[in-house]
Design a protein around this motif. Sequence first.
Motif, PDB file in Angstrom:
ATOM      1  N   PRO A  30       8.913 -35.234  -0.203  1.00  0.00           N
ATOM      2  CA  PRO A  30       9.156 -34.365   0.954  1.00  0.00           C
ATOM      3  C   PRO A  30      10.066 -33.186   0.658  1.00  0.00           C
ATOM      4  CG  PRO A  30      10.099 -36.577   1.298  1.00  0.00           C
ATOM      5  CD  PRO A  30       9.312 -36.633   0.027  1.00  0.00           C
ATOM      6  N   ASP A  31      10.934 -33.310  -0.367  1.00  0.00           N
ATOM      7  CA  ASP A  31      11.837 -32.200  -0.684  1.00  0.00           C
ATOM      8  C   ASP A  31      11.336 -31.325  -1.832  1.00  0.00           C
ATOM      9  OD1 ASP A  31      12.233 -34.202  -2.531  1.00  0.00           O
ATOM     10  OD2 ASP A  31      14.417 -33.966  -2.618  1.00  0.00           O
ATOM     11  N   ASP A  32      10.069 -31.526  -2.260  1.00  0.00           N
ATOM     12  CA  ASP A  32       9.458 -30.562  -3.183  1.00  0.00           C
ATOM     13  C   ASP A  32       9.197 -29.260  -2.430  1.00  0.00           C
ATOM     14  OD1 ASP A  32       9.323 -32.391  -5.275  1.00  0.00           O
ATOM     15  OD2 ASP A  32       7.232 -32.955  -4.873  1.00  0.00           O
ATOM     16  N   VAL A  33       9.079 -28.160  -3.157  1.00  0.00           N
ATOM     17  CA  VAL A  33       8.555 -26.919  -2.568  1.00  0.00           C
ATOM     18  C   VAL A  33       7.273 -26.584  -3.325  1.00  0.00           C
ATOM     19  CG1 VAL A  33       8.969 -24.497  -2.024  1.00  0.00           C
ATOM     20  CG2 VAL A  33      10.896 -26.107  -2.011  1.00  0.00           C
ATOM     21  N   VAL A  34       6.188 -26.413  -2.583  1.00  0.00           N
ATOM     22  CA  VAL A  34       4.884 -26.168  -3.193  1.00  0.00           C
ATOM     23  C   VAL A  34       4.594 -24.664  -3.134  1.00  0.00           C
ATOM     24  CG1 VAL A  34       2.411 -26.671  -3.043  1.00  0.00           C
ATOM     25  CG2 VAL A  34       4.092 -28.466  -2.517  1.00  0.00           C
ATOM     26  N   CYS A  35       4.547 -24.034  -4.298  1.00  0.00           N
ATOM     27  CA  CYS A  35       4.346 -22.579  -4.370  1.00  0.00           C
ATOM     28  C   CYS A  35       2.902 -22.290  -4.785  1.00  0.00           C
ATOM     29  CB  CYS A  35       5.296 -21.952  -5.383  1.00  0.00           C
ATOM     30  SG  CYS A  35       7.033 -22.237  -4.978  1.00  0.00           S
ATOM     31  N   VAL A  36       2.198 -21.551  -3.959  1.00  0.00           N
ATOM     32  CA  VAL A  36       0.769 -21.323  -4.164  1.00  0.00           C
ATOM     33  C   VAL A  36       0.518 -19.822  -4.309  1.00  0.00           C
ATOM     34  CG1 VAL A  36      -1.537 -21.799  -3.251  1.00  0.00           C
ATOM     35  CG2 VAL A  36       0.378 -23.271  -2.581  1.00  0.00           C
ATOM     36  N   ALA A  37      -0.137 -19.428  -5.404  1.00  0.00           N
ATOM     37  CA  ALA A  37      -0.484 -18.004  -5.576  1.00  0.00           C
ATOM     38  C   ALA A  37      -1.490 -17.614  -4.502  1.00  0.00           C
ATOM     39  CB  ALA A  37      -1.062 -17.773  -6.969  1.00  0.00           C
ATOM     40  N   SER A  38      -1.239 -16.485  -3.859  1.00  0.00           N
ATOM     41  CA  SER A  38      -2.120 -16.042  -2.769  1.00  0.00           C
ATOM     42  C   SER A  38      -3.568 -15.913  -3.229  1.00  0.00           C
ATOM     43  CB  SER A  38      -1.637 -14.705  -2.207  1.00  0.00           C
ATOM     44  OG  SER A  38      -1.540 -13.750  -3.244  1.00  0.00           O
ATOM     45  N   THR A  39      -3.756 -15.593  -4.500  1.00  0.00           N
ATOM     46  CA  THR A  39      -5.110 -15.482  -5.043  1.00  0.00           C
ATOM     47  C   THR A  39      -5.991 -16.673  -4.667  1.00  0.00           C
ATOM     48  OG1 THR A  39      -4.389 -14.172  -6.919  1.00  0.00           O
ATOM     49  CG2 THR A  39      -6.384 -15.445  -7.235  1.00  0.00           C
ATOM     50  N   VAL A  40      -5.469 -17.888  -4.834  1.00  0.00           N
ATOM     51  CA  VAL A  40      -6.329 -19.053  -4.568  1.00  0.00           C
ATOM     52  C   VAL A  40      -6.428 -19.343  -3.071  1.00  0.00           C
ATOM     53  CG1 VAL A  40      -6.202 -20.095  -6.847  1.00  0.00           C
ATOM     54  CG2 VAL A  40      -4.473 -20.699  -5.123  1.00  0.00           C
ATOM     55  N   VAL A  41      -5.398 -18.979  -2.318  1.00  0.00           N
ATOM     56  CA  VAL A  41      -5.494 -19.111  -0.857  1.00  0.00           C
ATOM     57  C   VAL A  41      -6.597 -18.173  -0.363  1.00  0.00           C
ATOM     58  CG1 VAL A  41      -4.260 -18.819   1.332  1.00  0.00           C
ATOM     59  CG2 VAL A  41      -3.054 -19.725  -0.671  1.00  0.00           C
ATOM     60  N   SER A  42      -6.595 -16.951  -0.885  1.00  0.00           N
ATOM     61  CA  SER A  42      -7.628 -15.973  -0.504  1.00  0.00           C
ATOM     62  C   SER A  42      -9.021 -16.476  -0.868  1.00  0.00           C
ATOM     63  CB  SER A  42      -7.378 -14.632  -1.212  1.00  0.00           C
ATOM     64  OG  SER A  42      -6.209 -14.034  -0.718  1.00  0.00           O
ATOM     65  N   LYS A  43      -9.156 -16.989  -2.079  1.00  0.00           N
ATOM     66  CA  LYS A  43     -10.477 -17.491  -2.491  1.00  0.00           C
ATOM     67  C   LYS A  43     -10.944 -18.598  -1.564  1.00  0.00           C
ATOM     68  CE  LYS A  43     -10.191 -16.433  -7.435  1.00  0.00           C
ATOM     69  NZ  LYS A  43      -9.962 -16.977  -8.788  1.00  0.00           N
ATOM     70  N   ALA A  44     -10.046 -19.545  -1.248  1.00  0.00           N
ATOM     71  CA  ALA A  44     -10.416 -20.674  -0.380  1.00  0.00           C
ATOM     72  C   ALA A  44     -10.774 -20.178   1.019  1.00  0.00           C
ATOM     73  CB  ALA A  44      -9.270 -21.685  -0.318  1.00  0.00           C
ATOM     74  N   GLU A  45     -10.126 -19.100   1.442  1.00  0.00           N
ATOM     75  CA  GLU A  45     -10.367 -18.572   2.792  1.00  0.00           C
ATOM     76  C   GLU A  45     -11.509 -17.554   2.832  1.00  0.00           C
ATOM     77  OE1 GLU A  45      -6.558 -17.243   4.310  1.00  0.00           O
ATOM     78  OE2 GLU A  45      -5.789 -19.300   4.409  1.00  0.00           O
ATOM     79  N   GLY A  46     -12.206 -17.400   1.715  1.00  0.00           N
ATOM     80  CA  GLY A  46     -13.367 -16.503   1.717  1.00  0.00           C
ATOM     81  C   GLY A  46     -12.996 -15.039   1.817  1.00  0.00           C
ATOM     82  N   ARG A  47     -11.901 -14.644   1.163  1.00  0.00           N
ATOM     83  CA  ARG A  47     -11.440 -13.253   1.255  1.00  0.00           C
ATOM     84  C   ARG A  47     -11.903 -12.400   0.067  1.00  0.00           C
ATOM     85  NH1 ARG A  47      -9.719 -10.623   5.322  1.00  0.00           N
ATOM     86  NH2 ARG A  47      -7.633 -10.023   4.608  1.00  0.00           N
ATOM     87  N   ALA A  48     -12.800 -12.939  -0.762  1.00  0.00           N
ATOM     88  CA  ALA A  48     -13.416 -12.095  -1.789  1.00  0.00           C
ATOM     89  C   ALA A  48     -14.358 -11.127  -1.086  1.00  0.00           C
ATOM     90  CB  ALA A  48     -14.165 -12.949  -2.804  1.00  0.00           C
ATOM     91  N   ALA A  49     -14.463  -9.922  -1.606  1.00  0.00           N
ATOM     92  CA  ALA A  49     -15.280  -8.905  -0.945  1.00  0.00           C
ATOM     93  C   ALA A  49     -15.845  -7.964  -1.997  1.00  0.00           C
ATOM     94  CB  ALA A  49     -14.433  -8.128   0.062  1.00  0.00           C
ATOM     95  N   ASP A  50     -16.738  -7.088  -1.557  1.00  0.00           N
ATOM     96  CA  ASP A  50     -17.330  -6.121  -2.464  1.00  0.00           C
ATOM     97  C   ASP A  50     -17.126  -4.713  -1.933  1.00  0.00           C
ATOM     98  OD1 ASP A  50     -18.574  -7.785  -4.561  1.00  0.00           O
ATOM     99  OD2 ASP A  50     -19.502  -8.700  -2.798  1.00  0.00           O
ATOM    100  N   LEU A  51     -17.123  -3.759  -2.848  1.00  0.00           N
ATOM    101  CA  LEU A  51     -16.901  -2.365  -2.441  1.00  0.00           C
ATOM    102  C   LEU A  51     -17.935  -1.917  -1.407  1.00  0.00           C
ATOM    103  CD1 LEU A  51     -15.891  -0.902  -5.905  1.00  0.00           C
ATOM    104  CD2 LEU A  51     -14.452  -0.957  -3.830  1.00  0.00           C
ATOM    105  N   GLU A  52     -19.152  -2.424  -1.547  1.00  0.00           N
ATOM    106  CA  GLU A  52     -20.196  -1.983  -0.609  1.00  0.00           C
ATOM    107  C   GLU A  52     -19.920  -2.446   0.831  1.00  0.00           C
ATOM    108  OE1 GLU A  52     -23.504  -3.885  -2.579  1.00  0.00           O
ATOM    109  OE2 GLU A  52     -23.519  -5.513  -1.109  1.00  0.00           O
ATOM    110  N   ASP A  53     -18.983  -3.398   1.001  1.00  0.00           N
ATOM    111  CA  ASP A  53     -18.598  -3.821   2.360  1.00  0.00           C
ATOM    112  C   ASP A  53     -17.735  -2.771   3.059  1.00  0.00           C
ATOM    113  OD1 ASP A  53     -19.747  -6.226   1.588  1.00  0.00           O
ATOM    114  OD2 ASP A  53     -17.820  -7.134   1.034  1.00  0.00           O
ATOM    115  N   PHE A  54     -17.300  -1.745   2.307  1.00  0.00           N
ATOM    116  CA  PHE A  54     -16.337  -0.783   2.876  1.00  0.00           C
ATOM    117  C   PHE A  54     -16.824   0.650   2.749  1.00  0.00           C
ATOM    118  CE2 PHE A  54     -13.947  -4.550   1.592  1.00  0.00           C
ATOM    119  CZ  PHE A  54     -13.275  -4.834   2.768  1.00  0.00           C
ATOM    120  N   PRO A  55     -17.866   1.019   3.500  1.00  0.00           N
ATOM    121  CA  PRO A  55     -18.306   2.416   3.466  1.00  0.00           C
ATOM    122  C   PRO A  55     -17.149   3.329   3.866  1.00  0.00           C
ATOM    123  CG  PRO A  55     -19.457   1.143   5.202  1.00  0.00           C
ATOM    124  CD  PRO A  55     -18.599   0.184   4.440  1.00  0.00           C
ATOM    125  N   ALA A  56     -16.931   4.368   3.075  1.00  0.00           N
ATOM    126  CA  ALA A  56     -15.721   5.178   3.242  1.00  0.00           C
ATOM    127  C   ALA A  56     -15.837   6.169   4.388  1.00  0.00           C
ATOM    128  CB  ALA A  56     -15.416   5.911   1.946  1.00  0.00           C
TER     129      ALA A  56
END
Length: 251
Positions: A30-56
């Motif tokens: 219970p007194d551990d601190v779990v440090c997670v790189a946002s990269t894997v949180v983003s991947k798990a949450e489906g935050r990968a994207a492509d340039l074509e998703d963002f017409p300028a």
Amino acid sequence: MELFAVPELPEIREGDDLAAMIADRVDLRPDDVVCVASTVVSKAEGRAADLEDFPAAPRAKEIARNLEDISGEEKDPRFAQAVLEESTDVVMEAPFILTETRFGHVGVNAGIDRSNVPEHDLLLLPKRPGESAERIHESLPESPPVIVSDTSGRSFRHGQRAVAIGWAGMPASRDWRGETDRDGHELQVTVESVVDELAGAANLVSGEGDDGTPVVIVRDWEFGDHGGSDNMFREMRGDFVRQALRDWEYE
Ligand code: GDP
Ligand code: MN
Ligand code: MN
Ligand code: MN
């Protein structure tokens, strides 16, 4: 204190249950601190994207053109568009795009990553990293505190280091005000950002490249008997450096 990486995590995919994957590999306390790189949180949450998703739109094209003029390198206006869509305020638009993200963190390119993202062009930061940290914290056995971090540059100094962009189960800061130094003087201003310090320490272990170690456990560290606060992202009012940048222009 001791820090160690959670071993043998696979490539993280959309929908993966990070908490379960961590719990399968470590006996948490219970007194551990779990440090997670946002990269894997983003991947798990489906935050990968492509340039074509963002017409300028015109504003993104203008920013990209300006950056191209300055650097002599080609800049994709769709990338600028992605940055703008992740942001509520543009702090600087040249010679790099520095913005405030929707959850309050100020970072270059709104923290959008182009490394460690297989099969996609971009990886956006988690939409609300504080809520991501809260979900992982509540799902882990023993409910240890959780910090979601991202590697980021800093003003005034070369080099990058990790900062906390979300946390749960512990305060962001340790408040030393009112305590005394060795001469008996009362500390007036020191509010120590312990989540950033822990994120930085964890980043020493997790690495930046192909190490494959996005989750680090901090063991036997104590917050101690101090007040705490969750203040992290400065408000514009009271942020004098940011105010000074308001009328600044790159030449
Ligand atoms: P950021 O600081 O949050 O942008 O994350 P980084 O891109 O610097 O990656 C931090 C660590 O996580 C490095 O050791 C990477 O090799 C590792 N990493 C990134 N993605 C994955 C993944 O999907 N699975 C595993 N096992 N490791 C990953
Ligand atoms: Mn990265
Ligand atoms: Mn990153
Ligand atoms: Mn990193």
